[in-house]
Scaffold this motif. Structure first.
Motif, PDB file in Angstrom:
ATOM      1  N   GLN A   2     -17.640  13.504   9.713  1.00  0.00           N
ATOM      2  CA  GLN A   2     -17.280  12.146   9.748  1.00  0.00           C
ATOM      3  C   GLN A   2     -16.030  12.155  10.828  1.00  0.00           C
ATOM      4  OE1 GLN A   2     -18.312   9.112   8.578  1.00  0.00           O
ATOM      5  NE2 GLN A   2     -16.555   8.408  10.039  1.00  0.00           N
ATOM      6  N   SER A  40       0.929  -1.186   0.042  1.00  0.00           N
ATOM      7  CA  SER A  40      -0.104   0.125  -0.019  1.00  0.00           C
ATOM      8  C   SER A  40       0.906   1.326   0.078  1.00  0.00           C
ATOM      9  CB  SER A  40      -0.983   0.152   1.101  1.00  0.00           C
ATOM     10  OG  SER A  40      -1.686  -1.088   1.114  1.00  0.00           O
ATOM     11  N   LYS A  62     -17.283   1.492  10.634  1.00  0.00           N
ATOM     12  CA  LYS A  62     -16.494   2.501  10.598  1.00  0.00           C
ATOM     13  C   LYS A  62     -16.937   3.578  11.689  1.00  0.00           C
ATOM     14  CE  LYS A  62     -19.056   5.734   7.514  1.00  0.00           C
ATOM     15  NZ  LYS A  62     -19.532   6.438   8.625  1.00  0.00           N
ATOM     16  N   SER A  87     -12.786  11.275  11.922  1.00  0.00           N
ATOM     17  CA  SER A  87     -11.464  10.636  11.189  1.00  0.00           C
ATOM     18  C   SER A  87     -10.434  10.077  11.963  1.00  0.00           C
ATOM     19  CB  SER A  87     -11.173  12.075  10.314  1.00  0.00           C
ATOM     20  OG  SER A  87      -9.900  11.705   9.670  1.00  0.00           O
ATOM     21  N   ASN A 146      -4.358   6.576  10.015  1.00  0.00           N
ATOM     22  CA  ASN A 146      -4.133   4.991   9.713  1.00  0.00           C
ATOM     23  C   ASN A 146      -2.747   4.916   9.966  1.00  0.00           C
ATOM     24  OD1 ASN A 146      -2.915   5.440   6.991  1.00  0.00           O
ATOM     25  ND2 ASN A 146      -4.813   6.283   6.568  1.00  0.00           N
ATOM     26  N   ALA A 192     -10.841  -1.083   6.986  1.00  0.00           N
ATOM     27  CA  ALA A 192     -10.763  -0.530   5.610  1.00  0.00           C
ATOM     28  C   ALA A 192     -11.910   0.519   5.456  1.00  0.00           C
ATOM     29  CB  ALA A 192     -10.951  -1.774   4.758  1.00  0.00           C
ATOM     30  N   ASP A 193     -13.116   0.427   5.669  1.00  0.00           N
ATOM     31  CA  ASP A 193     -14.058   1.374   5.466  1.00  0.00           C
ATOM     32  C   ASP A 193     -13.514   2.552   6.168  1.00  0.00           C
ATOM     33  OD1 ASP A 193     -15.518  -0.209   4.034  1.00  0.00           O
ATOM     34  OD2 ASP A 193     -17.115  -0.792   5.857  1.00  0.00           O
ATOM     35  N   GLN A 194     -13.009   2.574   7.497  1.00  0.00           N
ATOM     36  CA  GLN A 194     -12.653   3.820   8.095  1.00  0.00           C
ATOM     37  C   GLN A 194     -11.422   4.524   7.532  1.00  0.00           C
ATOM     38  OE1 GLN A 194     -14.115   5.679  10.402  1.00  0.00           O
ATOM     39  NE2 GLN A 194     -12.634   6.994  10.732  1.00  0.00           N
ATOM     40  N   PHE A 195     -10.543   3.731   6.861  1.00  0.00           N
ATOM     41  CA  PHE A 195      -9.291   4.407   6.187  1.00  0.00           C
ATOM     42  C   PHE A 195      -9.569   5.349   5.151  1.00  0.00           C
ATOM     43  CE2 PHE A 195      -5.544   1.038   7.410  1.00  0.00           C
ATOM     44  CZ  PHE A 195      -5.732   1.444   8.851  1.00  0.00           C
ATOM     45  N   GLU A 196     -10.742   5.330   4.617  1.00  0.00           N
ATOM     46  CA  GLU A 196     -11.246   6.085   3.508  1.00  0.00           C
ATOM     47  C   GLU A 196     -11.287   7.556   4.109  1.00  0.00           C
ATOM     48  OE1 GLU A 196     -14.694   5.041   1.226  1.00  0.00           O
ATOM     49  OE2 GLU A 196     -14.095   3.004   1.359  1.00  0.00           O
ATOM     50  N   TYR A 197     -11.492   7.911   5.373  1.00  0.00           N
ATOM     51  CA  TYR A 197     -11.637   9.215   5.985  1.00  0.00           C
ATOM     52  C   TYR A 197     -10.292   9.501   6.810  1.00  0.00           C
ATOM     53  CZ  TYR A 197     -16.463   7.738   4.593  1.00  0.00           C
ATOM     54  OH  TYR A 197     -17.527   7.272   3.997  1.00  0.00           O
ATOM     55  N   THR A 198      -9.195   8.814   6.731  1.00  0.00           N
ATOM     56  CA  THR A 198      -8.302   8.926   7.825  1.00  0.00           C
ATOM     57  C   THR A 198      -7.101   9.324   7.090  1.00  0.00           C
ATOM     58  OG1 THR A 198      -7.471   6.887   7.576  1.00  0.00           O
ATOM     59  CG2 THR A 198      -8.809   7.311   9.442  1.00  0.00           C
TER      60      THR A 198
END
Length: 445
Positions: A321, A160, A308, A323, A326, A390-396
């Motif tokens: 949201q 990644s 998330k 944050s 990560n 993984a869903d939360q990582f979209e906002y971090t």
């Protein structure tokens, strides 16, 4: 040897060209001569190429005796000591030249490894796991070797992008990516929290059921609020790992919204400070990480669920949201005076962070892989905790390097949120944010 081969072929070409320019009366003789010359040139070239191959093979042949008797110390978290020992046996099979090397695996967690290495680099491990936020300290202390150039391109492309960047100081990659699972999300009891989408809703449902909601508001978790409202807090470093600038805007309208939300959450009767499921009691929701998945499953049983982080409605009426950071675990190699030992350490670090071993480590202890192919596997995709993360990582944002003083200062802010700030005016809170920001900026020289 390549230059010699080119020279022979060039001579043959020139000879053929000169002969081709002769008169027609000597065409037959010329053709025969050219053929013989070309044939001789081809044989000479083949001999030269064979000679080069033999010489190059001799140069790259590995003499196992060169490694016999060498000792390599490895530090990993306690729960993967047995796993690592098993993988090292596989490593010795894959790299038979290291059969005579003694590998010693010791239990030193990622949170403690950096402190121990910095205290005494010489006595520290040769290969060790550590949390990404310790990278700068380790580089500054001379405790990390750069990733082997032979592996660099593959390591960067296979993992990644955020994890690769987390292992860099400047443009130099100093560690091998091992996981991409260092972050937090929501665990909840689905028989109590039927809608985990909003922070207000979670608190209300926990209050109604007489259950606790756990969330830490110190440095690592506290950014969930500030980053959620759009604030920034990052530090720049030079190639030596020194902090050169702080990019922060907490003393702002967005910062005030974040701080007031923290105060409101801390005022709930359901709220409990903390993020360790092993220490939590009577909870229906807790913000924690993948490392506590087994503990939470044991407590919640069939009501175990993950999601998330929720949204919240700020004091300005807008929805935000939550944050956060990560992060990841990295595997480092200590600089070595012995070039042969350094090669062993690099090969081992590369092997222990490969796709196959990352998948095996997930199956053994559910650590989330940083390797892109491993992340896409069915087994990883089916893991509830990793899916929520993984869903939360979209906002971090990827956790960069932060001064040690930041973490200490952030704890004091968390204490004020639960105490002194509960009755403070907006003017007092703004002044507190200005003082906080000034302190954060002072940590970069």
């Amino acid at each position: 040897m390549k230059k010699k081969l080119v020279s022979v072929l060039l001579t043959a070409t020139v000879a053929a060209g000169m002969l081709a320019g002769c008169s027609s009366s000597t065409t037959e003789t010329t053709t025969e001569t050219a053929t013989e010359t070309a044939s001789t040139a081809e044989e000479t070239a083949t001999e030269a190429q064979t000679e080069a191959t033999v010489e190059e093979t001799a140069e790259t042949e590995v003499d196992p005796a060169a490694y016999d008797g060498k000792e390599v110390k490895v530090w990993v978290a306690e729960n993967v000591v047995d796993f690592t020992n098993e993988q090292i046996e596989n490593f010795k099979t894959a790299y038979p030249q290291y059969a005579g090397v003694t590998f010693t695996v010791e239990a030193v967690g990622e949170g403690d490894a950096a402190g121990n290495m910095i205290t005494d680099v010489t006595a520290g491990a040769d290969v060790y796991g550590f949390a990404q936020d310790q990278l700068t300290r380790l580089v500054t202390a001379g405790a990390l070797e750069e990733v082997n150039p032979d592996y660099l391109a593959e390591v960067e492309s296979a993992n990644s992008a955020g994890v690769v960047e987390a292992g860099k100081v400047g443009d130099t990659l100093y560690a091998y990516p091992m996981t991409a699972d260092n972050g937090y999300f929501l665990y909840y009891d689905k028989s109590v929290v039927t809608d985990p989408s909003t922070l207000e809703g979670i608190l209300e449902q926990c209050e109604a059921a007489g259950k606790n909601f756990y969330m830490d508001m110190t440095g690592w978790y506290q950014v969930a609020f500030f980053f959620g409202t759009g604030c920034t807090l990052t530090y720049d470093t030079d190639d030596s790992g020194n902090f050169t600038a702080c990019n922060v805007d907490y003393a702002s309208d967005a910062g005030l919204v974040a701080l007031k939300e923290m105060i409101e959450v801390a005022s709930s009767s359901a709220y409990q400070p903390g993020s360790s499921a092993g220490d939590a009691v009577n909870y229906a929701a807790i913000i924690d990480g993948t490392w506590d998945a087994g503990t939470v499953k044991e407590v919640l049983g069939d009501n175990y669920a993950c999601a998330k982080l929720p949204t919240f409605t700020g004091s300005d009426g807008n929805e935000y949201q939550l944050s956060g950071f990560n992060g990841c675990k990295l595997l480092g190699v200590k600089p070595q005076e012995d070039a042969d030992k350094l090669q062993i350490c690099d090969d081992l670090a590369y092997y222990l962070t490969s796709e196959e071993v990352q998948l095996a480590r997930f199956e053994a202890v559910e650590w989330g892989p940083s390797n892109l192919n491993a992340q896409a596997s069915d087994a990883v995709q089916a893991n509830e905790a990793l899916a929520a993360l993984a869903d939360q990582f979209e906002y971090t944002i990827p956790q960069g390097n932060y001064p040690g003083d930041y973490w200490t200062r952030a704890e004091s802010l968390a204490g004020d949120v639960q105490d002194a700030f509960k009755t403070a005016s907006d003017e007092d809170l703004t002044a507190a944010l200005e003082a906080y920001q000034a302190d954060l900026e002072s940590y970069a020289k």
